[in-house]
Design a protein around this motif. Structure first.
Motif, PDB file in Angstrom:
ATOM      1  N   GLU A  54       0.827  -1.215   0.000  1.00  0.00           N
ATOM      2  CA  GLU A  54       0.000   0.000   0.000  1.00  0.00           C
ATOM      3  C   GLU A  54       0.852   1.253   0.000  1.00  0.00           C
ATOM      4  OE1 GLU A  54      -3.608   0.552   1.761  1.00  0.00           O
ATOM      5  OE2 GLU A  54      -4.033  -1.563   2.170  1.00  0.00           O
ATOM      6  N   ALA A  55       1.896   1.222   0.810  1.00  0.00           N
ATOM      7  CA  ALA A  55       2.805   2.364   0.867  1.00  0.00           C
ATOM      8  C   ALA A  55       3.470   2.557  -0.490  1.00  0.00           C
ATOM      9  CB  ALA A  55       3.857   2.141   1.947  1.00  0.00           C
ATOM     10  N   TRP A  56       3.857   1.446  -1.080  1.00  0.00           N
ATOM     11  CA  TRP A  56       4.531   1.494  -2.370  1.00  0.00           C
ATOM     12  C   TRP A  56       3.639   2.086  -3.455  1.00  0.00           C
ATOM     13  CZ3 TRP A  56       8.666   2.073  -4.895  1.00  0.00           C
ATOM     14  CH2 TRP A  56       8.769   1.688  -6.234  1.00  0.00           C
ATOM     15  N   SER A  57       2.390   1.662  -3.477  1.00  0.00           N
ATOM     16  CA  SER A  57       1.506   2.181  -4.524  1.00  0.00           C
ATOM     17  C   SER A  57       1.285   3.686  -4.344  1.00  0.00           C
ATOM     18  CB  SER A  57       0.172   1.432  -4.553  1.00  0.00           C
ATOM     19  OG  SER A  57      -0.563   1.679  -3.385  1.00  0.00           O
ATOM     20  N   LEU A  58       1.263   4.117  -3.091  1.00  0.00           N
ATOM     21  CA  LEU A  58       1.135   5.552  -2.841  1.00  0.00           C
ATOM     22  C   LEU A  58       2.378   6.300  -3.329  1.00  0.00           C
ATOM     23  CD1 LEU A  58      -0.329   7.986  -1.619  1.00  0.00           C
ATOM     24  CD2 LEU A  58       0.503   7.299   0.628  1.00  0.00           C
ATOM     25  N   SER A  97      -6.378  19.921 -16.552  1.00  0.00           N
ATOM     26  CA  SER A  97      -7.236  19.047 -15.752  1.00  0.00           C
ATOM     27  C   SER A  97      -6.490  17.769 -15.360  1.00  0.00           C
ATOM     28  CB  SER A  97      -8.514  18.693 -16.522  1.00  0.00           C
ATOM     29  OG  SER A  97      -8.214  17.927 -17.665  1.00  0.00           O
ATOM     30  N   LEU A  98      -5.486  17.413 -16.138  1.00  0.00           N
ATOM     31  CA  LEU A  98      -4.685  16.231 -15.796  1.00  0.00           C
ATOM     32  C   LEU A  98      -4.056  16.391 -14.421  1.00  0.00           C
ATOM     33  CD1 LEU A  98      -2.810  15.646 -19.193  1.00  0.00           C
ATOM     34  CD2 LEU A  98      -4.740  14.353 -18.297  1.00  0.00           C
ATOM     35  N   VAL A  99      -3.593  17.585 -14.138  1.00  0.00           N
ATOM     36  CA  VAL A  99      -2.943  17.842 -12.847  1.00  0.00           C
ATOM     37  C   VAL A  99      -3.973  17.800 -11.724  1.00  0.00           C
ATOM     38  CG1 VAL A  99      -1.548  19.456 -11.501  1.00  0.00           C
ATOM     39  CG2 VAL A  99      -1.184  19.252 -13.966  1.00  0.00           C
ATOM     40  N   ALA A 100      -5.139  18.373 -11.986  1.00  0.00           N
ATOM     41  CA  ALA A 100      -6.193  18.369 -10.972  1.00  0.00           C
ATOM     42  C   ALA A 100      -6.612  16.940 -10.641  1.00  0.00           C
ATOM     43  CB  ALA A 100      -7.397  19.169 -11.469  1.00  0.00           C
ATOM     44  N   LYS A 101      -6.821  16.158 -11.671  1.00  0.00           N
ATOM     45  CA  LYS A 101      -7.231  14.768 -11.471  1.00  0.00           C
ATOM     46  C   LYS A 101      -6.170  13.995 -10.698  1.00  0.00           C
ATOM     47  CE  LYS A 101     -11.134  14.588 -13.825  1.00  0.00           C
ATOM     48  NZ  LYS A 101     -12.393  14.154 -13.194  1.00  0.00           N
ATOM     49  N   HIS A 102      -4.929  14.276 -11.028  1.00  0.00           N
ATOM     50  CA  HIS A 102      -3.839  13.561 -10.371  1.00  0.00           C
ATOM     51  C   HIS A 102      -3.742  13.942  -8.900  1.00  0.00           C
ATOM     52  CE1 HIS A 102       0.524  12.919  -9.362  1.00  0.00           C
ATOM     53  NE2 HIS A 102       0.126  11.734  -9.718  1.00  0.00           N
ATOM     54  N   ALA A 103      -3.861  15.211  -8.617  1.00  0.00           N
ATOM     55  CA  ALA A 103      -3.808  15.650  -7.226  1.00  0.00           C
ATOM     56  C   ALA A 103      -4.926  14.973  -6.431  1.00  0.00           C
ATOM     57  CB  ALA A 103      -3.949  17.172  -7.133  1.00  0.00           C
ATOM     58  N   PHE A 104      -6.077  14.859  -7.048  1.00  0.00           N
ATOM     59  CA  PHE A 104      -7.184  14.184  -6.381  1.00  0.00           C
ATOM     60  C   PHE A 104      -6.843  12.716  -6.132  1.00  0.00           C
ATOM     61  CE2 PHE A 104     -11.028  11.550  -6.781  1.00  0.00           C
ATOM     62  CZ  PHE A 104     -11.701  11.968  -5.647  1.00  0.00           C
ATOM     63  N   ALA A 105      -6.278  12.085  -7.125  1.00  0.00           N
ATOM     64  CA  ALA A 105      -5.942  10.664  -7.002  1.00  0.00           C
ATOM     65  C   ALA A 105      -4.931  10.433  -5.879  1.00  0.00           C
ATOM     66  CB  ALA A 105      -5.397  10.130  -8.326  1.00  0.00           C
ATOM     67  N   VAL A 106      -3.957  11.314  -5.789  1.00  0.00           N
ATOM     68  CA  VAL A 106      -2.938  11.172  -4.741  1.00  0.00           C
ATOM     69  C   VAL A 106      -3.584  11.366  -3.370  1.00  0.00           C
ATOM     70  CG1 VAL A 106      -0.808  12.124  -3.769  1.00  0.00           C
ATOM     71  CG2 VAL A 106      -1.048  11.894  -6.240  1.00  0.00           C
ATOM     72  N   ALA A 107      -4.429  12.371  -3.265  1.00  0.00           N
ATOM     73  CA  ALA A 107      -5.109  12.635  -1.999  1.00  0.00           C
ATOM     74  C   ALA A 107      -5.994  11.445  -1.625  1.00  0.00           C
ATOM     75  CB  ALA A 107      -5.954  13.910  -2.103  1.00  0.00           C
ATOM     76  N   GLN A 108      -6.624  10.890  -2.633  1.00  0.00           N
ATOM     77  CA  GLN A 108      -7.509   9.756  -2.396  1.00  0.00           C
ATOM     78  C   GLN A 108      -6.719   8.551  -1.866  1.00  0.00           C
ATOM     79  OE1 GLN A 108      -9.439   8.198  -5.951  1.00  0.00           O
ATOM     80  NE2 GLN A 108     -11.408   8.276  -4.889  1.00  0.00           N
ATOM     81  N   ALA A 109      -5.582   8.322  -2.478  1.00  0.00           N
ATOM     82  CA  ALA A 109      -4.742   7.210  -2.028  1.00  0.00           C
ATOM     83  C   ALA A 109      -4.291   7.437  -0.588  1.00  0.00           C
ATOM     84  CB  ALA A 109      -3.535   7.055  -2.949  1.00  0.00           C
ATOM     85  N   PHE A 110      -3.990   8.664  -0.281  1.00  0.00           N
ATOM     86  CA  PHE A 110      -3.552   8.955   1.080  1.00  0.00           C
ATOM     87  C   PHE A 110      -4.699   8.810   2.086  1.00  0.00           C
ATOM     88  CE2 PHE A 110      -2.890  11.681   4.758  1.00  0.00           C
ATOM     89  CZ  PHE A 110      -1.694  11.162   5.231  1.00  0.00           C
ATOM     90  N   HIS A 111      -5.847   9.316   1.738  1.00  0.00           N
ATOM     91  CA  HIS A 111      -7.010   9.198   2.619  1.00  0.00           C
ATOM     92  C   HIS A 111      -7.250   7.735   2.990  1.00  0.00           C
ATOM     93  CE1 HIS A 111      -8.868  13.051   3.294  1.00  0.00           C
ATOM     94  NE2 HIS A 111      -8.874  13.367   2.018  1.00  0.00           N
ATOM     95  N   ALA A 112      -7.173   6.882   1.988  1.00  0.00           N
ATOM     96  CA  ALA A 112      -7.432   5.464   2.226  1.00  0.00           C
ATOM     97  C   ALA A 112      -6.370   4.876   3.153  1.00  0.00           C
ATOM     98  CB  ALA A 112      -7.461   4.711   0.902  1.00  0.00           C
TER      99      ALA A 112
END
Length: 736
Positions: free
Chosen positions: A649-653, A674-689
RNA sequence: GCGCCCGUAGCUCAGCAGGAUAGAGCAGCGGUUUCCUAAACCGCAGGCCGCCCGUUCGAGUCGGGCCGGGCGCACCA
């Protein structure tokens, strides 16, 4: 972080292909396997080789995998599916390197050459609305991403202070409200909102009696001529509205380097010079017969190599055929159709575009060609400059000027040469002299003319104009003009960053008091009708919502802290909302949706960062030193730490975060933020989880090593998010 | 007429230099708060990727043709 590694691996693949098959591979890109178990990076080159060599892709993949498994940074490589080579990276080494680079915060190498981005460019005649915000958010974010990728960027905001829209408001003041300059100066409050209403009334005023259009033309001429009361009123209106726009944008963290005013383009005779050059180059033709008789026209057919124009039909192979649009202005109103052009009228395609009318006046497009040439350093004229405002952080916003005291190019000798430019035009007259009583200091090292300290504007290697998609055609004309005069390279350097409009959802339009038919899915914004969501009203609504959310969660918070957080959340929500859609997508603005702070929103991204910071704050409160721990992580046995369930999990983050630079680079290439916005969301999402899982608690780690490891992960996340939120212009509150 | 954009889950959108079982958010249903607490997380349900043909080992992604929606093709800006 992933980019250098990919470059290295790509070289390894190429060399393996060469030695094993004698084949030359061109550009190759890496993909990401759908699941972590399959690998960290995937290579599809075997499929390409299989076709060329007429061999089984799996066999080719096996050969390449053998070679690649020995590449540095790769733990193993295996063949998968029909012929993929899946690479498993050396997690420990990669993590160490990633964290080190995030801590060093080293930017990419500088890319030589200046880049100009023009955005916002709102007609200075009324309040900014949601559509203008999209333009500005897009432009500002693109600027941030370009700078992140090593470009030197100058941000210009074009001010059409002599155009028909300003003239309309002036007509309203003079002929409807019977107010002169002195009275208008006394108007208090939100001047842009005042003009918003007035502008809508002017539309009705014309509609009631079409002969009143004469007032419009009359006013426009007076403004262009200058030196009269009408022109002074227009200048006052434009200047005051510009201040309002700048303040509005400042609320969203959007700033500029230069206000380029159309009045200065006129007074400094940019067009006359461009006209001469265009005639010399044979780019313009004087029409002697037909409907365009007496006009100077630009041929859109044979001007230059059509691929340089980004002609849509053209399937150029080199760059992604994304840039197929020219440029224009931030159009906010529906074009006044229906007057004089009845539907069903013969509409044959015009191969020629009128640049100079039969009465000798130049069209908007013509002025734009001159401005674009100047941006590219292909016009031997320059503006005079003076300081317009200083932002709180000391950054100076300059404005063009044509006033005395700021000598234009040609009056003084120029130390900086223009690429290939020759100065054949006679120097313009200048009075030189004093500014505010103080003698002019000698030009600074950065500037040759004008108020001391002005940086060099113009002379760009590449120009991006953020203008709505509706103006693609005029922008193609500009590009054709540039191509005709400065060649295909200059045209290629001119990018139209076209974006779609913002329309209103029926619910929101109704809330604004407009009758909406049951069958209407969306309502167009109309400045002429005063229909639209004003930018400041929207920000205010977001602020109010944010405040109430904060009060509900944390009523104890002191007022200044509350305001700071509300502002960050409002701005974050708005910017993310405007950025998450692809730019060719029409945004149907719905107030309720825009006010949402949950799900895929700015506040979600902010919350991820705040939660990570909370971990560190809590650690410190309990006597741990997060900074120190994170630094110590480099000495850990990361190989072991990155194994097992938590390790995966840490690795995928980490791997996801590592893609940030690649995403930013793609955003530049595709001109798609929008690519950057989507990516920032994805990173935040991975961290939240990850954060949510109590077994991965940093504070309650089962060992000091574990704690150090997790601290490193949180530290990396914070640093990466610091970059990503900055790219998006999304501030992060101390607390949510 | 010519050109451009859009058509993917009920809704709003990602995915598109072709690649491995099509992803989010919202809405719906069901869970998770003595925890670095929830502006969050987990689960369930929900898809002829507008239609047809073609190219290809492989098409949501490329090409052609349709259909539907939007926009543009001024001596306006």
């Amino acid at each position: 972080m992933l980019l250098p590694l990919q470059a290295r691996l790509a070289e390894a693949v190429r060399s393996a292909a060469r030695s094993a098959f004698g084949a030359e591979l061109g550009e190759l890109s890496f993909q990401y396997p759908p699941r972590l178990e399959l690998g960290d990076l995937a290579l599809t080159a075997p499929f390409d080789l299989a076709r060329a060599l007429r061999q089984n892709p799996r066999e080719i993949a096996a050969r390449l995998a053998g070679e690649l498994s020995r590449a540095s940074g790769v733990r193993r490589a295996e063949v998968a599916g029909g012929g993929y080579v899946n690479l498993f990276l050396d997690r420990a080494a990669f993590a160490r390197e990633l964290h080190a680079s995030l801590r060093a915060a080293a930017g990419p190498p500088r890319v030589p050459g200046r880049v100009i981005v023009e955005h916002t460019s709102i007609n200075p005649n009324k309040a900014a609305h949601i559509g203008h915000l999209r333009n500005a958010a897009l432009g500002d974010t693109f600027v941030r991403v370009l700078r992140h990728r090593g470009r030197e960027v100058g941000v210009q905001n074009y001010i059409d202070d002599t155009g028909i829209q300003v003239a309309d408001v002036v007509v309203g003041f003079l002929h409807m409200d019977k107010k002169g300059l002195a009275e208008v100066e006394r108007i208090e409050g939100r001047f842009d909102d005042y003009c918003w209403d007035l502008y809508a009334r002017v539309g009705d005023f014309y509609a009631e009696d079409p002969s009143r259009r004469g007032l419009q033309a009359e006013t426009l001429h007076a403004i262009e001529a200058g030196g009269n009361e009408t022109a002074r009123l227009a200048a006052h209106v434009a200047a005051r509205i510009v201040e309002r726009h700048l303040d509005t944008m400042e609320r969203l963290g959007i700033r500029y380097d230069l206000l380029a005013r159309e009045s200065d383009i006129l007074r400094l005779h940019f067009w006359e010079r461009a006209f001469e050059l265009l005639k010399q180059a044979g780019a313009l033709r004087l029409e002697t017969e037909g409907k365009n008789a007496g006009c100077w026209v630009l041929s859109m057919e044979d001007s230059i190599d059509s691929s340089a124009l980004g002609a849509p039909a053209e399937a150029t192979s080199a760059p992604p055929a994304r840039d197929s649009h020219p440029r224009g202005r931030n159009l906010e109103d529906e074009s006044p159709r229906g007057r004089g052009s009845p539907a069903g009228e013969a509409r044959r395609i015009d191969e020629d575009k009128v640049i100079v009318r039969s009465n000798g006046t130049v069209t908007y497009t013509g002025k734009d060609i001159a401005y674009q040439l100047w941006k590219l350093g292909r016009l031997d004229r320059d503006f005079r400059y003076r300081r317009h405002r200083v932002y709180p952080d000391g950054h100076v916003l300059w404005t063009t000027t044509s006033e005395a005291g700021f000598p234009p190019l040609g009056a003084a000798k120029r130390t900086r040469t223009m690429s290939g430019g020759e100065f054949t035009s006679p120097p313009l007259k200048t009075r030189g002299g004093v500014l505010g009583g103080a003698p002019l200091a000698p030009p600074s090292s950065m500037t040759d003319d004008g108020e001391p300290g002005a940086p060099v504007f113009g002379h760009a290697r590449a120009v991006y104009n953020v203008i709505d998609v509706g103006q693609s055609y005029p922008q193609r004309v500009v590009k054709a003009g540039v191509a005709a005069l400065a060649g295909p390279d200059a045209a290629t350097a001119s990018h139209h960053l076209a974006y779609e409009k913002v329309v209103l959802s029926p619910a929101t339009a109704r809330a604004l008091g407009y009758a909406v038919g049951a069958d209407e899915a969306a309502v167009k914004v109309s400045g002429r009708k005063g229909l639209g969501v004003k930018a400041n009203d929207l920000v205010d609504a977001l602020l109010a919502k944010a405040r109430s959310e904060i009060d509900a969660r944390d009523p104890e918070r002191d007022a200044p802290a509350r305001e700071r957080a509300a502002s960050a959340i409002a701005v974050g929500a708005l910017r993310y909302f405007l950025l998450k859609y692809g730019r060719t997508k029409i945004i149907t603005f719905d107030m309720e949706e825009a006010l949402s702070f949950t799900g895929e929103t700015g506040p979600y991204v902010q919350n991820g960062v705040v939660r990570a910071r909370n971990i560190f704050a809590k650690m410190e409160a309990e006597g741990h030193r997060p900074e120190e721990l994170a630094g110590r992580a480099a000495g850990l046995d990361l190989g072991t730490m990155l194994e097992g369930e938590e390790g995966d999990e840490a690795w995928s983050l980490l791997l996801l975060m590592a893609r940030s630079d690649e995403v930013a680079e793609q955003a530049v290439k595709a001109e798609e933020v929008s690519l950057v916005a989507k990516h920032a969301f994805a990173v935040a999402q991975a961290f939240h989880a990850y954060y949510q899982n109590p077994r991965y608690s940093v504070l309650h780690a089962e060992s000091e090593d574990r704690r150090a490891f997790r601290t490193m992960l949180v530290d990396a996340f914070l640093r990466q998010m610091d970059v990503l939120t900055s790219l998006l212009g999304i501030p992060v509150p101390e607390k949510m």
